[in-house]
Design a protein around this motif. Sequence first.
Motif, PDB file in Angstrom:
ATOM      1  N   ALA A  87    -110.964   9.174  11.112  1.00 50.35           N
ATOM      2  CA  ALA A  87    -112.411   9.202  11.323  1.00 50.35           C
ATOM      3  C   ALA A  87    -113.070   7.938  10.773  1.00 50.35           C
ATOM      4  CB  ALA A  87    -113.004  10.440  10.650  1.00 50.35           C
ATOM      5  N   ASN A  88    -112.647   7.509   9.593  1.00 52.95           N
ATOM      6  CA  ASN A  88    -113.157   6.290   8.983  1.00 52.95           C
ATOM      7  C   ASN A  88    -112.872   5.081   9.877  1.00 52.95           C
ATOM      8  OD1 ASN A  88    -112.453   4.540   5.864  1.00 52.95           O
ATOM      9  ND2 ASN A  88    -114.383   4.771   6.902  1.00 52.95           N
ATOM     10  N   THR A  89    -111.682   5.047  10.454  1.00 55.30           N
ATOM     11  CA  THR A  89    -111.293   3.944  11.333  1.00 55.30           C
ATOM     12  C   THR A  89    -112.171   3.877  12.578  1.00 55.30           C
ATOM     13  OG1 THR A  89    -108.983   4.131  10.624  1.00 55.30           O
ATOM     14  CG2 THR A  89    -109.397   2.962  12.686  1.00 55.30           C
ATOM     15  N   ASN A 102    -107.267  16.552   4.288  1.00 50.06           N
ATOM     16  CA  ASN A 102    -106.297  15.870   5.149  1.00 50.06           C
ATOM     17  C   ASN A 102    -106.628  14.376   5.164  1.00 50.06           C
ATOM     18  OD1 ASN A 102    -104.874  14.738   7.354  1.00 50.06           O
ATOM     19  ND2 ASN A 102    -104.814  16.731   8.393  1.00 50.06           N
ATOM     20  N   ASP A 103    -105.899  13.581   4.367  1.00 57.29           N
ATOM     21  CA  ASP A 103    -106.216  12.153   4.242  1.00 57.29           C
ATOM     22  C   ASP A 103    -106.002  11.394   5.547  1.00 57.29           C
ATOM     23  OD1 ASP A 103    -106.938  12.464   1.617  1.00 57.29           O
ATOM     24  OD2 ASP A 103    -105.051  11.749   0.782  1.00 57.29           O
ATOM     25  N   GLY A 104    -105.008  11.821   6.334  1.00 55.62           N
ATOM     26  CA  GLY A 104    -104.763  11.156   7.615  1.00 55.62           C
ATOM     27  C   GLY A 104    -105.933  11.326   8.566  1.00 55.62           C
ATOM     28  N   VAL A 150    -117.201   8.880   3.279  1.00 53.35           N
ATOM     29  CA  VAL A 150    -117.748  10.045   2.573  1.00 53.35           C
ATOM     30  C   VAL A 150    -117.773  11.260   3.498  1.00 53.35           C
ATOM     31  CG1 VAL A 150    -119.813  11.007   1.493  1.00 53.35           C
ATOM     32  CG2 VAL A 150    -119.103   8.666   0.962  1.00 53.35           C
ATOM     33  N   MET A 151    -118.300  11.070   4.700  1.00 53.40           N
ATOM     34  CA  MET A 151    -118.374  12.180   5.650  1.00 53.40           C
ATOM     35  C   MET A 151    -116.989  12.688   6.018  1.00 53.40           C
ATOM     36  SD  MET A 151    -120.387  14.172   7.376  1.00 53.40           S
ATOM     37  CE  MET A 151    -121.998  13.432   7.701  1.00 53.40           C
TER      38      MET A 151
END
Length: 238
Positions: free
Chosen positions: A44-46, A37-39, A28-29
């Motif tokens: 960040a999620n990773t 920018n999905d990449g 979410v953040m």
Amino acid sequence: MKPCTLQKLLAEGLGTLALLAVVIGSGVMAERLSGGNDGLALLANTLATVFGLWVLIELMGPVSGAHFNPAVSLVMALRGELPRRLALGYLAVQLLGAMLGAWLVHAMFEMPVLQWSDKVRSGPAQWLAEAVATAGLLLVILRSPGDKAPARVAAYIGAAYWFTASTSFANPAAAFGRMFSNSFAGIAPADVPGFVLAQLAGAGLGWGLARLLAPTAAAAPPDPKLGAAADPSRARPA
């Protein structure tokens, strides 16, 4: 003193709740801050998932083994390392914790708490990716001494976010929890059964590969200085 059953169930439930909060909350953040920018959002999620998972395994491993994953618990039960009655308890608290983790994120980010994901994740390529991701995860777990498992598992999941088409759920509880969140990390409820079946098949494959590669690195005697975290039978994370 060995942890009691209640302590083990609490550790599994809280650990799974926290893991889903890390995965969904960082998604979410990242989505809000990445400017589309999905990449960058996935990166960040990773990173959040890698560090969060590492800490949670270190924290809960000495108590419950830090599975946080029904596929791992089922394999451990079949291997005789987890009593089957306790395995059923693990599955129940893992699923409950995953759902509560999603709801906690929604509350923290002022989103509707009750929601369903509409993010489609389906098809043979996605299912193959989940089987590969879960097989690799089980192989890493079963081939790792207890003291090295937290870092290895976290690093593998971080890598699998990028080399699998599904971004590596590798966990039926994660798939279950993420269907309750219509966010970057979500999955449509109709797509969850396909993911779970692929994950279970992958877990079986990973277990089989680990047996073919025996003796495992985890067979080494635990270092008494490390306590329960060094005992591979009590520190099987996911």
